[in-house]
Motif scaffolding. Structure first.
Motif, PDB file in Angstrom:
ATOM      1  N   ALA A  96       0.835  -1.196   0.000  1.00 23.21           N
ATOM      2  CA  ALA A  96       0.000   0.000   0.000  1.00 23.21           C
ATOM      3  C   ALA A  96       0.875   1.254   0.000  1.00 23.21           C
ATOM      4  CB  ALA A  96      -0.917   0.002   1.211  1.00 23.21           C
ATOM      5  N   VAL A  97       0.374   2.312  -0.604  1.00 24.03           N
ATOM      6  CA  VAL A  97       1.089   3.592  -0.639  1.00 24.03           C
ATOM      7  C   VAL A  97       0.330   4.585   0.222  1.00 24.03           C
ATOM      8  CG1 VAL A  97       1.898   5.499  -2.078  1.00 24.03           C
ATOM      9  CG2 VAL A  97       2.001   3.149  -2.945  1.00 24.03           C
ATOM     10  N   ILE A  98       1.008   5.120   1.225  1.00 25.11           N
ATOM     11  CA  ILE A  98       0.379   6.065   2.148  1.00 25.11           C
ATOM     12  C   ILE A  98       1.260   7.305   2.276  1.00 25.11           C
ATOM     13  CG2 ILE A  98      -0.746   4.212   3.446  1.00 25.11           C
ATOM     14  CD1 ILE A  98       1.368   4.637   5.622  1.00 25.11           C
ATOM     15  N   PRO A  99       0.676   8.469   2.506  1.00 26.09           N
ATOM     16  CA  PRO A  99       1.493   9.680   2.661  1.00 26.09           C
ATOM     17  C   PRO A  99       2.038   9.808   4.081  1.00 26.09           C
ATOM     18  CG  PRO A  99      -0.823  10.248   2.775  1.00 26.09           C
ATOM     19  CD  PRO A  99      -0.770   8.770   2.524  1.00 26.09           C
ATOM     20  N   VAL A 103       4.303  13.040   1.724  1.00 23.41           N
ATOM     21  CA  VAL A 103       5.122  12.335   0.730  1.00 23.41           C
ATOM     22  C   VAL A 103       4.669  10.882   0.647  1.00 23.41           C
ATOM     23  CG1 VAL A 103       7.439  11.627   0.073  1.00 23.41           C
ATOM     24  CG2 VAL A 103       7.073  13.838   1.204  1.00 23.41           C
ATOM     25  N   PRO A 104       4.278  10.391  -0.528  1.00 22.65           N
ATOM     26  CA  PRO A 104       3.832   8.995  -0.647  1.00 22.65           C
ATOM     27  C   PRO A 104       4.954   8.017  -0.294  1.00 22.65           C
ATOM     28  CG  PRO A 104       3.180  10.276  -2.578  1.00 22.65           C
ATOM     29  CD  PRO A 104       4.151  11.124  -1.801  1.00 22.65           C
ATOM     30  N   HIS A 105       4.635   7.044   0.560  1.00 21.19           N
ATOM     31  CA  HIS A 105       5.574   5.986   0.950  1.00 21.19           C
ATOM     32  C   HIS A 105       4.913   4.636   0.693  1.00 21.19           C
ATOM     33  CE1 HIS A 105       7.627   9.232   3.049  1.00 21.19           C
ATOM     34  NE2 HIS A 105       8.587   8.418   3.440  1.00 21.19           N
ATOM     35  N   ARG A 106       5.670   3.720   0.118  1.00 19.44           N
ATOM     36  CA  ARG A 106       5.162   2.365  -0.085  1.00 19.44           C
ATOM     37  C   ARG A 106       5.514   1.490   1.118  1.00 19.44           C
ATOM     38  NH1 ARG A 106       3.124  -0.070  -4.264  1.00 19.44           N
ATOM     39  NH2 ARG A 106       3.782   1.667  -5.618  1.00 19.44           N
ATOM     40  N   THR A 119      11.922   4.417   7.816  1.00 20.81           N
ATOM     41  CA  THR A 119      11.813   4.921   6.449  1.00 20.81           C
ATOM     42  C   THR A 119      13.097   4.673   5.686  1.00 20.81           C
ATOM     43  OG1 THR A 119      12.540   7.123   7.118  1.00 20.81           O
ATOM     44  CG2 THR A 119      10.168   6.706   7.111  1.00 20.81           C
ATOM     45  N   GLY A 120      12.992   4.656   4.362  1.00 20.89           N
ATOM     46  CA  GLY A 120      14.159   4.449   3.512  1.00 20.89           C
ATOM     47  C   GLY A 120      13.735   4.437   2.065  1.00 20.89           C
ATOM     48  N   GLY A 121      14.550   3.794   1.241  1.00 19.58           N
ATOM     49  CA  GLY A 121      14.232   3.686  -0.177  1.00 19.58           C
ATOM     50  C   GLY A 121      15.095   4.591  -1.016  1.00 19.58           C
ATOM     51  N   GLU A 122      15.576   4.055  -2.138  1.00 21.45           N
ATOM     52  CA  GLU A 122      16.408   4.834  -3.049  1.00 21.45           C
ATOM     53  C   GLU A 122      15.599   5.360  -4.233  1.00 21.45           C
ATOM     54  OE1 GLU A 122      19.687   2.430  -4.198  1.00 21.45           O
ATOM     55  OE2 GLU A 122      20.530   2.285  -2.180  1.00 21.45           O
ATOM     56  N   GLU A 123      14.831   4.489  -4.876  1.00 21.56           N
ATOM     57  CA  GLU A 123      14.049   4.907  -6.034  1.00 21.56           C
ATOM     58  C   GLU A 123      12.734   5.569  -5.637  1.00 21.56           C
ATOM     59  OE1 GLU A 123      13.513   1.605  -8.580  1.00 21.56           O
ATOM     60  OE2 GLU A 123      15.658   1.378  -9.034  1.00 21.56           O
ATOM     61  N   PRO A 125      10.302   6.599  -1.785  1.00 18.35           N
ATOM     62  CA  PRO A 125      10.229   6.534  -0.320  1.00 18.35           C
ATOM     63  C   PRO A 125       9.503   5.253   0.124  1.00 18.35           C
ATOM     64  CG  PRO A 125       9.617   8.713  -1.101  1.00 18.35           C
ATOM     65  CD  PRO A 125       9.666   7.820  -2.307  1.00 18.35           C
ATOM     66  N   VAL A 126      10.028   4.632   1.152  1.00 14.72           N
ATOM     67  CA  VAL A 126       9.503   3.346   1.612  1.00 14.72           C
ATOM     68  C   VAL A 126       9.348   3.356   3.124  1.00 14.72           C
ATOM     69  CG1 VAL A 126      10.034   0.877   1.866  1.00 14.72           C
ATOM     70  CG2 VAL A 126      10.464   2.033  -0.317  1.00 14.72           C
ATOM     71  N   LEU A 127       8.299   2.686   3.592  1.00  7.45           N
ATOM     72  CA  LEU A 127       8.154   2.366   5.012  1.00  7.45           C
ATOM     73  C   LEU A 127       8.471   0.887   5.176  1.00  7.45           C
ATOM     74  CD1 LEU A 127       4.906   4.058   6.427  1.00  7.45           C
ATOM     75  CD2 LEU A 127       7.276   4.585   6.967  1.00  7.45           C
ATOM     76  N   HIS A 128       9.618   0.588   5.793  1.00  8.97           N
ATOM     77  CA  HIS A 128       9.996  -0.797   6.054  1.00  8.97           C
ATOM     78  C   HIS A 128       9.330  -1.248   7.362  1.00  8.97           C
ATOM     79  CE1 HIS A 128      13.066  -0.724   2.907  1.00  8.97           C
ATOM     80  NE2 HIS A 128      13.426   0.464   3.372  1.00  8.97           N
ATOM     81  N   VAL A 129       8.702  -2.404   7.334  1.00  7.53           N
ATOM     82  CA  VAL A 129       8.007  -2.911   8.516  1.00  7.53           C
ATOM     83  C   VAL A 129       8.534  -4.313   8.817  1.00  7.53           C
ATOM     84  CG1 VAL A 129       5.780  -3.340   9.609  1.00  7.53           C
ATOM     85  CG2 VAL A 129       5.960  -1.643   7.774  1.00  7.53           C
TER      86      VAL A 129
END
Length: 254
Positions: A96-99, A103-106, A119-123, A125-129
């Protein structure tokens, strides 16, 4: 004596309280309808609430429950159209993509990782869980609430210092009708969903509530204080008017 006895019997007759909510059957399922009486209402009205995805049926003070329900049933089509227009609910699940701060984060599940959420991500923004997949929704919700508390506490104290006032505490809730409030003793309350909005919107709401420490109203002096604390308030208000309801689509029920 007979008259009094009959009066007593009538007074003791059981009274069935009017329900505060009923269920209305639609062609696509069912929807909860909250019943509200309003002394100033002159007719029956319906309103679909985006935040709770339900319906409010307002009744005149002397209106009858039967007429109100008949009114709602006659407008089932109108209700269905407006419910269908509501944005789709986005659960806190893998992919899911949430702001976050606008900022949208997957959401990416990391079962092998240690920790909770980061949080992280190169390509993108990502939420790592981390952890069990069943815990992803709760961990994401807890992360967002922690971030909201941190930002709102910081912003509230910053604006309070600028205004020379004190605040007693800051609490977070999931309110449907208002983004924040300020009590007479300086307790501030906010919706945790403000962390989903751009940072300047959250900052504006903090300035708005802190300004109530000087003016417990929305008069000219109050708005002068808000503008002093946050000069871009009109931009924030425009954003909330256009996008605020959408913040309630994320993680509903988490």
């Amino acid at each position: 004596m007979l008259f009094r006895a009959r009066e007593t019997a009538r007074q003791k007759a059981p009274v069935h309280p009017e329900p505060s909510q009923v269920t209305l059957r639609l062609t696509t399922g069912e929807v909860a309808v909250t019943l509200k009486r309003n002394a100033r209402a002159r007719r029956y009205t319906l309103r679909v609430r985006a935040a709770t995805r339900d319906v409010v049926l307002t009744m005149p003070e002397r209106g009858s429950l039967r007429e109100a329900l008949d009114f709602a049933r006659r407008h089932v089509g109108w209700i269905e159209v407006r419910l269908a227009r509501l944005p789709e609910v986005v659960a806190f699940v893998e992919g899911a993509v949430i702001p976050v701060r606008g900022v949208p984060h997957r959401i990416v599940h990391r079962p092998e990782a240690r920790g909770t959420v980061w949080t992280g991500g190169e390509e993108e923004p990502v939420l790592h869980v981390a952890g069990n997949v069943a815990h992803v929704p709760r961990r994401v919700a807890d992360f967002l609430k922690r971030e909201a508390r941190r930002d709102l506490v910081e912003a509230s104290h910053r604006h309070a210092r600028a205004l020379g006032v004190s605040i007693s505490r800051v609490t977070l809730r999931d309110t449907a009708s208002r983004w924040g409030s300020c009590s007479a003793n300086g307790a501030l309350s906010y919706s945790w969903r403000l962390i989903l909005a751009p940072a300047f919107v959250l900052d504006y709401l903090a300035a708005h509530e802190v300004a109530h420490r000087r003016e417990m109203n929305h008069g000219p002096r109050f708005w002068a204080l808000v503008d002093r604390l946050f000069p871009e308030r009109h931009a924030a208000e425009r954003w909330l008017k256009k996008h605020g309801a959408e913040l309630h689509r994320y993680g509903t029920g988490e």
